[in-house]
Write an enzyme that holds these catalytic residues in place. Structure first.
Site, short mmCIF file in Angstrom:
data_model
loop_
_atom_site.label_atom_id
_atom_site.label_comp_id
_atom_site.label_asym_id
_atom_site.label_seq_id
_atom_site.Cartn_x
_atom_site.Cartn_y
_atom_site.Cartn_z
N GLU A 67 0.88 -1.31 -0.07
CA GLU A 67 0.12 0.12 0.04
C GLU A 67 0.63 1.13 0.09
O GLU A 67 0.45 2.30 -0.69
CB GLU A 67 -0.92 0.06 1.19
CG GLU A 67 -1.94 -1.20 1.26
CD GLU A 67 -1.37 -2.57 1.50
OE1 GLU A 67 -2.41 -3.61 1.41
OE2 GLU A 67 -0.36 -2.36 2.14
N GLU A 313 15.26 -5.28 -2.66
CA GLU A 313 16.19 -5.59 -3.84
C GLU A 313 15.46 -5.91 -4.90
O GLU A 313 15.99 -6.84 -5.81
CB GLU A 313 17.36 -6.52 -3.33
CG GLU A 313 18.29 -5.76 -2.72
CD GLU A 313 19.85 -6.59 -2.28
OE1 GLU A 313 20.80 -5.90 -2.59
OE2 GLU A 313 19.53 -7.75 -2.03
#
Length: 434
Positions: A67, A313
């Protein structure tokens, strides 16, 4: 307002008020579980060490990482208008993402526990000018207390999943009492809009999914070059955001595909990095060699499956492989957002459970922009075909990019819907500066 509330909410408000003495025990347990930041537990009680900035303040709340990232582009647009932002979320991982990816002038706070006392402290301190709630993280005291202060509230990127909808229907008066407090409900899709309207939301508008307008995740190119150098020449599959129950299937798929692609490297990126060690144990138990990124290990020639159990990552690994399996779709989690992988040039394979992004996957599948694998055997077949056939990968990717282009625009539509509120904030800013 209290007398007009349904019994469920009156009971909830009473219980959440008298339960305050239990908060220290709850915080202690969550600290042990790594679910709280020991330096910031006061924020859970509505206490902040940060001062409120001068002028209008827009409060944006999202449950967790997904979100928060969905609001990134919207936040940047508001920053360009010199509007100050208070961003709240409820997880340690989301706080880490905000610290890593967002500008330093974005104020992040942990959302207070949903007790009237803690919520009142939070609102007394921050005095927001406008509240934007992302998707469907609807805390009753937070919403009702904000409404009692006449704080304008808008639900943005609203989503009502096929799991949540029947549950809320069983307590329709409760959800209606909460949704009716929002001035506007901006829904991701027509289906979401219909569900919100049926549950009592007012002024429901379909604006699309902000997650489809999120820019691709960044990557440290020094780390990317290092990874590419140690994996050069190897076919690579990335399994993104996997959930429990999927890793075993992917290990089995790797074993089968390695017979056709002897130097195959599979990269598993678990949705929750804390599962990395357990996944490595599954790999070793299957007679394969694992590497763990959390141990600062790099894939070597004998590494069969590399577990990328680190935070932030994903952009690195999407850039590493032309074939990506989107996790959460072989089990009934509902799938993960495929747009970032597509925007970074990967062809996507997914399982049958994609209800979290049903509109996106339906459009992709019908256009040939993704490959559906309903069984383990189909997963191996689809991954194998894409690994072996660069032309097929390009066709899938090209179709996916056209679909993504057509589905975009949620940010512009959201900004248009928020324009009256933004105009009011800018008038207040001008008056304050005068």
């Amino acid at each position: 307002m209290a007398n007009a509330l349904p019994m469920t909410l009156r009971v909830y408000r009473r219980l959440s008020s008298v339960a305050v003495p239990l908060a220290p025990a709850l915080i202690k347990r969550r600290l042990k579980q790594g679910k709280e930041d020991p330096a910031r537990v006061a924020e859970r009680r509505g206490v902040s060490a940060d001062p409120r900035p001068h002028g209008p303040l827009v409060w944006i709340h999202g449950a967790s990482v997904g979100e928060v990232l969905a609001a990134a582009a919207l936040i940047e647009k508001l920053r360009e208008l010199n509007i100050r932002i208070l961003l709240t979320s409820g997880t340690v991982t989301s706080a880490a993402i905000v610290a890593k990816r967002f500008p330093s002038d974005i104020i992040h706070q942990y959302v207070p526990y949903d007790s009237p006392r803690y919520v009142a402290r939070f609102l007394d301190h921050w005095r927001p000018s406008l509240a934007l709630f992302i998707e469907s993280d609807l805390w009753p005291n937070l919403i009702l207390s904000s409404a009692a202060r006449r704080l304008p509230m808008v639900l943005i990127n609203g989503r009502m999943s096929h799991r949540s909808f029947p549950r809320w229907q069983r307590v329709s008066s409760t959800i209606s009492a909460l949704l009716s407090q929002f001035d506007v409900c901006l829904a991701q899709s027509r289906v979401d809009a219909e569900r919100f309207s049926m549950l009592g939301a007012r002024n429901v508008v379909v604006t699309g999914n902000l997650k489809l307008d999120v820019p691709p995740p960044s990557a440290d190119f020094t780390k990317l070059e290092r990874l590419m150098s140690v994996t050069r020449g190897r076919p690579i599959i990335v399994a993104a955001s996997t959930h429990p129950g999927e890793d075993e299937i992917l290990i089995e798929a790797h074993r089968a595909l390695a017979g056709l692609f002897p130097s195959l490297l599979t990269v598993i990126v678990p949705r929750h990095p804390g599962r990395g060690q357990a996944i490595a144990q599954l790999i070793e138990a299957a007679g394969l060699h694992a590497g763990l990124r959390s141990r600062d290990e790099l894939p070597i020639a004998t590494t069969d499956i590399y577990v990328a159990d680190t935070m932030g990552e994903m952009g690195l690994f999407y850039r590493l492989s032309p074939v990506v399996f989107m996790g959460g779709s072989l089990v009934e989690h509902g799938g993960q957002n495929p747009i970032e992988a597509i925007n970074l040039g990967a062809s996507v394979v997914h399982g049958p459970h994609t209800f979290n992004f049903s509109d996106v996957y339906e459009a992709l599948d019908s256009a040939g922009g993704a490959r559906l694998a309903e069984t383990r055997e189909a997963l191996m077949k689809q991954l194998g075909q894409l690994l072996a056939d660069p032309a097929a990968r390009n066709r899938v990717l090209g179709a996916a990019e056209r679909v993504v282009s057509q589905l975009g625009g949620a940010l512009d539509r959201t900004l248009a819907a928020l324009e009256p509120y933004i105009l009011q904030l800018r008038l207040e800013m001008g008056a304050a500066d005068a």
